[in-house]
Write a protein that holds these residues in place. Structure first.
Motif, PDB file in Angstrom:
ATOM      1  N   ILE A   1       0.839  -1.190   0.000  1.00  0.00           N
ATOM      2  CA  ILE A   1       0.000   0.000   0.000  1.00  0.00           C
ATOM      3  C   ILE A   1       0.875   1.241   0.000  1.00  0.00           C
ATOM      4  N   THR A   2       0.308   2.349  -0.422  1.00  0.00           N
ATOM      5  CA  THR A   2       0.978   3.649  -0.331  1.00  0.00           C
ATOM      6  C   THR A   2       0.515   4.337   0.947  1.00  0.00           C
ATOM      7  N   VAL A   3       1.463   4.845   1.713  1.00  0.00           N
ATOM      8  CA  VAL A   3       1.152   5.579   2.939  1.00  0.00           C
ATOM      9  C   VAL A   3       1.564   7.034   2.758  1.00  0.00           C
ATOM     10  N   ILE A   4       0.616   7.949   2.961  1.00  0.00           N
ATOM     11  CA  ILE A   4       0.889   9.389   2.896  1.00  0.00           C
ATOM     12  C   ILE A   4       0.642   9.952   4.288  1.00  0.00           C
ATOM     13  N   PRO A   5       1.696  10.297   5.038  1.00  0.00           N
ATOM     14  CA  PRO A   5       1.498  10.745   6.428  1.00  0.00           C
ATOM     15  C   PRO A   5       0.661  11.998   6.563  1.00  0.00           C
ATOM     16  N   GLY A   6       0.738  12.921   5.593  1.00  0.00           N
ATOM     17  CA  GLY A   6      -0.098  14.104   5.614  1.00  0.00           C
ATOM     18  C   GLY A   6       0.508  15.269   6.373  1.00  0.00           C
ATOM     19  N   ASP A   7      -0.323  16.247   6.677  1.00  0.00           N
ATOM     20  CA  ASP A   7       0.101  17.500   7.295  1.00  0.00           C
ATOM     21  C   ASP A   7      -0.481  17.625   8.703  1.00  0.00           C
ATOM     22  N   GLY A   8       0.026  18.597   9.456  1.00  0.00           N
ATOM     23  CA  GLY A   8      -0.525  18.881  10.783  1.00  0.00           C
ATOM     24  C   GLY A   8      -0.455  17.668  11.680  1.00  0.00           C
ATOM     25  N   ILE A   9      -1.634  17.224  12.150  1.00  0.00           N
ATOM     26  CA  ILE A   9      -1.693  16.060  13.032  1.00  0.00           C
ATOM     27  C   ILE A   9      -1.586  14.744  12.267  1.00  0.00           C
ATOM     28  N   GLY A  10      -1.555  14.818  10.945  1.00  0.00           N
ATOM     29  CA  GLY A  10      -1.545  13.604  10.133  1.00  0.00           C
ATOM     30  C   GLY A  10      -0.444  12.621  10.491  1.00  0.00           C
ATOM     31  N   PRO A  11       0.831  13.060  10.525  1.00  0.00           N
ATOM     32  CA  PRO A  11       1.902  12.106  10.822  1.00  0.00           C
ATOM     33  C   PRO A  11       1.733  11.395  12.166  1.00  0.00           C
ATOM     34  N   GLU A  12       1.218  12.099  13.189  1.00  0.00           N
ATOM     35  CA  GLU A  12       1.011  11.452  14.490  1.00  0.00           C
ATOM     36  C   GLU A  12      -0.066  10.389  14.413  1.00  0.00           C
ATOM     37  N   CYS A  13      -1.172  10.708  13.729  1.00  0.00           N
ATOM     38  CA  CYS A  13      -2.265   9.740  13.596  1.00  0.00           C
ATOM     39  C   CYS A  13      -1.824   8.529  12.780  1.00  0.00           C
ATOM     40  N   VAL A  14      -1.102   8.779  11.703  1.00  0.00           N
ATOM     41  CA  VAL A  14      -0.645   7.678  10.852  1.00  0.00           C
ATOM     42  C   VAL A  14       0.374   6.818  11.586  1.00  0.00           C
ATOM     43  N   GLU A  15       1.296   7.450  12.317  1.00  0.00           N
ATOM     44  CA  GLU A  15       2.289   6.678  13.075  1.00  0.00           C
ATOM     45  C   GLU A  15       1.608   5.776  14.103  1.00  0.00           C
TER      46      GLU A  15
ATOM     47  N   VAL B   1      -4.330   3.292  -0.769  1.00  0.00           N
ATOM     48  CA  VAL B   1      -3.647   4.384  -0.074  1.00  0.00           C
ATOM     49  C   VAL B   1      -4.223   4.530   1.328  1.00  0.00           C
ATOM     50  N   LEU B   2      -3.335   4.642   2.315  1.00  0.00           N
ATOM     51  CA  LEU B   2      -3.716   5.066   3.668  1.00  0.00           C
ATOM     52  C   LEU B   2      -3.118   6.451   3.857  1.00  0.00           C
ATOM     53  N   LYS B   3      -3.953   7.426   4.165  1.00  0.00           N
ATOM     54  CA  LYS B   3      -3.531   8.814   4.086  1.00  0.00           C
ATOM     55  C   LYS B   3      -3.926   9.590   5.334  1.00  0.00           C
ATOM     56  N   GLY B   4      -3.004  10.395   5.832  1.00  0.00           N
ATOM     57  CA  GLY B   4      -3.336  11.384   6.839  1.00  0.00           C
ATOM     58  C   GLY B   4      -3.967  12.596   6.188  1.00  0.00           C
ATOM     59  N   PRO B   5      -4.572  13.495   6.984  1.00  0.00           N
ATOM     60  CA  PRO B   5      -5.200  14.690   6.407  1.00  0.00           C
ATOM     61  C   PRO B   5      -4.169  15.592   5.742  1.00  0.00           C
ATOM     62  N   LEU B   6      -4.574  16.229   4.661  1.00  0.00           N
ATOM     63  CA  LEU B   6      -3.714  17.141   3.920  1.00  0.00           C
ATOM     64  C   LEU B   6      -4.231  18.563   4.045  1.00  0.00           C
ATOM     65  N   GLU B   7      -3.309  19.485   4.249  1.00  0.00           N
ATOM     66  CA  GLU B   7      -3.656  20.902   4.310  1.00  0.00           C
ATOM     67  C   GLU B   7      -3.765  21.462   2.911  1.00  0.00           C
ATOM     68  N   THR B   8      -4.742  22.340   2.694  1.00  0.00           N
ATOM     69  CA  THR B   8      -4.798  23.126   1.463  1.00  0.00           C
ATOM     70  C   THR B   8      -4.415  24.556   1.825  1.00  0.00           C
ATOM     71  N   PRO B   9      -3.156  24.939   1.600  1.00  0.00           N
ATOM     72  CA  PRO B   9      -2.707  26.256   2.057  1.00  0.00           C
ATOM     73  C   PRO B   9      -3.467  27.389   1.387  1.00  0.00           C
TER      74      PRO B   9
ATOM     75  N   THR C   1      -8.260   7.746  16.369  1.00  0.00           N
ATOM     76  CA  THR C   1      -9.243   6.698  16.091  1.00  0.00           C
ATOM     77  C   THR C   1      -9.748   6.768  14.657  1.00  0.00           C
ATOM     78  N   ALA C   2     -10.001   7.965  14.135  1.00  0.00           N
ATOM     79  CA  ALA C   2     -10.561   8.081  12.783  1.00  0.00           C
ATOM     80  C   ALA C   2      -9.612   7.496  11.746  1.00  0.00           C
ATOM     81  N   VAL C   3      -8.320   7.781  11.871  1.00  0.00           N
ATOM     82  CA  VAL C   3      -7.352   7.218  10.923  1.00  0.00           C
ATOM     83  C   VAL C   3      -7.234   5.714  11.136  1.00  0.00           C
TER      84      VAL C   3
END
Length: 496
Positions: free
Chosen positions: A22-36, A83-91, A295-297
């Protein structure tokens, strides 16, 4: 490594050791913590997975890539298909499109699946009601096609696109999902009482497809009543299938019924690719503080395991989550307050420690593989027995009041095989006058009907537009068509 197709129609990439890539995208903000935290639980549960870690989102935008999704990430997703993905920021201020939406659209993940259920020790006004439902949201069409134009300096337009092909795919998916999860009812929520052609297509296709699923109850509901009923008696619903904007709103509403976005997983599923992610965003103010609820991730990963048909591992993890919540010893700050809530890492460790435990009251459903509805990559045409162009709507920008504008248009088309039927302003007929009181803008729809046998040639239509353009600024033209004798256009409010 090899790409295989399961009996239920899913694409899965296998390593030589038989693990699923699978592809893992840690994401932005809190994403990497949730994915980890999620990966830690997956590894402890011995999920037969292998990962390719790729990036998307804010860091990519900052490097000047306007899509927010680099080629190496696209290539990985094309290969793994999951894909398992953390949330992504849209700047704000740079980057063109949401990277989340880009990924969904690039890979035609047409079905957005958002389940919600009551969780133990997560108090809400609805505790004890047994909420357990899924919103199935069409994920590609509708207003999210984002085809917008400024038609005058003060009037914007967006096109709401609903295709029969898109409606049929998402509706069949919803019925198949209900079967795979042992559910008994499917509701279709539309605004077809007002948008009779776009939302009406969804309703009509739902009623046709429902006949093929006699084992399931099928109910149509107006979407505003669906929102009302979800607040009043949410336990009556099991599956709600709906259009893109409706689904975005209703699914956020449903997450509020069960404790918030921290408990709201989701899947974006297509015929080639599936993307699993939390409904919540990147929450940058909590990033790096080790306080966020993963929990959501984690439950998105459980959905991913079931998609991959790893049902035993999915059940093992979901039971551990429910047992941990039911036990109530380790709860995150969004449940008990951030001043005394467990750290993200502590919560993940508690779930790992509880692998193999089963909750006493909360139950995990029995799941079967979901059968993806068949779909062709070729353009799909609906072919009526007869069709005819009966006139045109010409949209013009004008500061004239309706009556002088109507008289001018009638003068301009003298000698042409068209007659002015009516002029509307923001959807309400203003000429010929109806006696109503309408607040005007400089954007008019002018409806001309063809007065001869047959249908107008393109040359005649262009002559009409040329006459209008000689005195007025026009910005949009729409042919008025009949299909099998039925009008393929709606009337203005007040038009007879």
């Amino acid at each position: 490594m090899s790409l295989i197709t399961t009996e239920s129609g899913k694409k899965v990439y296998l390593t030589p050791e038989g693990r699923k890539l699978i592809t893992v995208i840690p994401g932005d903000g809190i994403g990497p913590e949730c994915v980890e935290a999620t990966l830690k639980v997956l590894e402890a549960a011995k999920a037969p997975l292998e990962y390719e870690v790729r990036e998307a989102g804010a860091a990519v935008f900052r490097r000047g890539l306007e899509s927010g999704v680099p080629p190496e990430t696209i290539e990985s997703v094309r290969k793994t298909r999951v894909v398992l993905k953390g949330p992504l920021e849209t700047p704000v201020g740079y980057g063109e499109k949401s990277a989340n939406v880009t990924l969904r659209k690039l890979f035609e993940t047409y079905a957005n699946v958002r389940p919600v259920r009551e969780f133990p020790n997560v108090p809400t006004p609805y505790s004890g009601r047994g909420i357990d439902l899924v919103v199935v949201r069409e994920n590609v069409e509708d207003l999210y096609a984002a085809i917008e134009h400024m038609q005058t300096p003060g009037v914007a337009q967006t096109l709401k696109l609903i295709s029969r092909k898109g409606a049929e795919k998402i509706i069949r998916f919803a019925f198949e999902l209900a079967r795979s999860e042992g559910r008994k009812k499917v509701h279709c929520a539309t605004k077809s009482n007002i948008m009779k052609l776009t939302e009406g297509t969804m309703k009509r296709v739902f009623e046709e497809v429902a006949r093929e699923y006699p084992d399931l109850e099928a109910h149509h509901i107006i979407v505003d009543n669906a929102a009302h009923q979800l607040v009043k008696r949410p336990e009556q619903f099991e599956v709600i299938v709906t259009t893109n904007l409706n689904g975005d709103i209703l699914s956020d509403l449903t997450s509020g019924l069960i404790g918030g976005l921290g408990f709201a997983p989701s899947a974006n599923i297509g015929h080639e690719v599936a993307i699993f992610e939390a409904v919540h965003g990147s929450a940058p103010k909590y990033a790096g503080k080790n306080v966020i609820n993963p929990t959501a991730v984690l439950l998105s990963a459980v959905m991913m395991l079931r998609y991959l048909e790893e049902f035993a591992t999915a059940d093992l993890i979901e039971n551990a989550v429910l047992y941990t919540l039911e036990e109530g010893k380790v709860l995150t700050g969004d449940v008990v307050g951030y001043d005394r809530g467990a750290k993200t890492t502590e919560y993940a460790e508690a779930i790992v420690a509880n692998l193999g435990q089963r909750p006493r009251t909360a139950k995990v459903r029995d799941y079967r593989p979901i059968r993806l509805p068949p779909s062709s990559p070729d353009p799909v045409a609906v072919r009526p027995k007869s069709r005819r162009v009966v006139g045109v709507d010409v949209f013009v920008e004008s500061e004239l009041h309706p009556e002088p504008l109507g008289h001018l248009l009638e003068e301009l088309v003298q000698g042409l095989p068209f007659r002015l039927k009516m002029v509307s302003n923001r959807g309400t007929q203003v000429y010929p006058p109806t006696g109503g009181l309408v607040d005007l803008v400089d954007h008019y729809r002018c409806r001309f009907l063809y007065g001869k046998e047959g249908e107008p040639s393109d040359r005649e239509v262009l002559d009409l537009v040329g006459r209008v353009a000689s005195r007025l600024r026009w910005m949009h033209l729409e042919k008025l068509q009949e299909f099998d004798g039925e009008p393929g256009f709606t009337k203005a409010q007040g038009e007879n």
